[in-house]
Design a protein around this motif. Structure first.
Motif, PDB file in Angstrom:
ATOM      1  N   THR A  16      36.702  37.256  47.861  1.00 54.19           N
ATOM      2  CA  THR A  16      35.822  36.232  46.309  1.00 54.19           C
ATOM      3  C   THR A  16      34.634  37.138  45.693  1.00 54.19           C
ATOM      4  O   THR A  16      34.350  37.127  45.191  1.00 54.19           O
ATOM      5  N   PHE A  17      33.681  36.636  46.971  1.00 53.28           N
ATOM      6  CA  PHE A  17      32.295  36.706  46.986  1.00 53.28           C
ATOM      7  C   PHE A  17      31.653  37.599  47.452  1.00 53.28           C
ATOM      8  O   PHE A  17      30.372  38.495  46.763  1.00 53.28           O
ATOM      9  N   PHE A  18      32.380  39.286  48.370  1.00 57.62           N
ATOM     10  CA  PHE A  18      31.518  40.117  48.524  1.00 57.62           C
ATOM     11  C   PHE A  18      32.811  41.442  47.933  1.00 57.62           C
ATOM     12  O   PHE A  18      31.812  42.286  47.169  1.00 57.62           O
ATOM     13  N   VAL A  19      34.020  41.680  48.741  1.00 58.87           N
ATOM     14  CA  VAL A  19      34.625  42.538  48.341  1.00 58.87           C
ATOM     15  C   VAL A  19      35.006  43.361  46.491  1.00 58.87           C
ATOM     16  O   VAL A  19      34.403  44.005  46.273  1.00 58.87           O
ATOM     17  N   LEU A  20      35.410  42.669  46.044  1.00 57.84           N
ATOM     18  CA  LEU A  20      36.156  42.653  44.627  1.00 57.84           C
ATOM     19  C   LEU A  20      34.318  42.407  43.756  1.00 57.84           C
ATOM     20  O   LEU A  20      34.313  43.712  43.046  1.00 57.84           O
ATOM     21  N   TYR A  32      37.397  43.796  38.157  1.00 52.71           N
ATOM     22  CA  TYR A  32      37.369  43.617  39.368  1.00 52.71           C
ATOM     23  C   TYR A  32      36.261  42.525  39.344  1.00 52.71           C
ATOM     24  O   TYR A  32      36.966  41.496  39.835  1.00 52.71           O
ATOM     25  N   LEU A  33      35.232  41.809  38.939  1.00 51.48           N
ATOM     26  CA  LEU A  33      34.748  40.804  38.977  1.00 51.48           C
ATOM     27  C   LEU A  33      35.843  39.078  37.998  1.00 51.48           C
ATOM     28  O   LEU A  33      35.675  38.740  38.095  1.00 51.48           O
ATOM     29  N   VAL A  34      36.592  40.148  36.769  1.00 50.75           N
ATOM     30  CA  VAL A  34      37.342  38.798  36.543  1.00 50.75           C
ATOM     31  C   VAL A  34      38.616  38.792  37.500  1.00 50.75           C
ATOM     32  O   VAL A  34      38.501  37.718  37.569  1.00 50.75           O
ATOM     33  N   ALA A  35      39.201  39.812  38.299  1.00 52.74           N
ATOM     34  CA  ALA A  35      40.073  39.184  39.395  1.00 52.74           C
ATOM     35  C   ALA A  35      39.136  38.445  40.124  1.00 52.74           C
ATOM     36  O   ALA A  35      39.985  37.345  40.811  1.00 52.74           O
ATOM     37  N   ALA A  36      38.176  38.966  40.866  1.00 58.84           N
ATOM     38  CA  ALA A  36      37.307  37.480  41.747  1.00 58.84           C
ATOM     39  C   ALA A  36      37.485  36.547  41.299  1.00 58.84           C
ATOM     40  O   ALA A  36      37.617  35.495  42.082  1.00 58.84           O
ATOM     41  N   LEU A  37      37.301  36.242  39.853  1.00 56.60           N
ATOM     42  CA  LEU A  37      37.331  34.608  39.024  1.00 56.60           C
ATOM     43  C   LEU A  37      38.209  34.871  39.339  1.00 56.60           C
ATOM     44  O   LEU A  37      38.489  33.119  39.459  1.00 56.60           O
ATOM     45  N   PHE A  38      39.605  34.686  38.791  1.00 60.47           N
ATOM     46  CA  PHE A  38      40.864  34.393  39.061  1.00 60.47           C
ATOM     47  C   PHE A  38      41.441  33.827  40.146  1.00 60.47           C
ATOM     48  O   PHE A  38      41.925  33.060  40.460  1.00 60.47           O
TER      49      PHE A  38
END
Length: 78
Positions: A16-20, A32-38
């Motif tokens: 969530t905080f590093f890979v995406l 990818y930031l939207v995916a991290a948020l979801f």
């Protein structure tokens, strides 16, 4: 001990905080930031249910662990 002494869910935390976000920066694609948020929202729901089961299984021992180690954000609790 190890990663579980820093965050209760280190795999979810790292993705969530590093890979995406890292992939978003490298590819210059905000999706990818939207995916991290979801993922963050979905993981919060999943972890809540999982913690209920772990509390039922391990009782006070798990309650003590909950007080010492933060759910996703490493090093947040003292």
């Amino acid at each position: 001990t190890g990663a579980y002494a820093i965050a209760r869910n280190p795999i979810y935390s790292s993705v969530t905080f590093f890979v995406l976000p890292g992939v978003a920066l490298i590819s210059q694609n905000w999706v990818y930031l939207v995916a991290a948020l979801f993922l963050f929202v979905g993981v919060q729901i999943f972890i809540g249910k999982e913690e209920q089961q772990l509390t039922a299984a391990f009782a006070q021992q798990y309650e003590d662990y909950l007080q010492k180690v933060n759910r996703l954000i490493p090093f947040a609790k003292g």
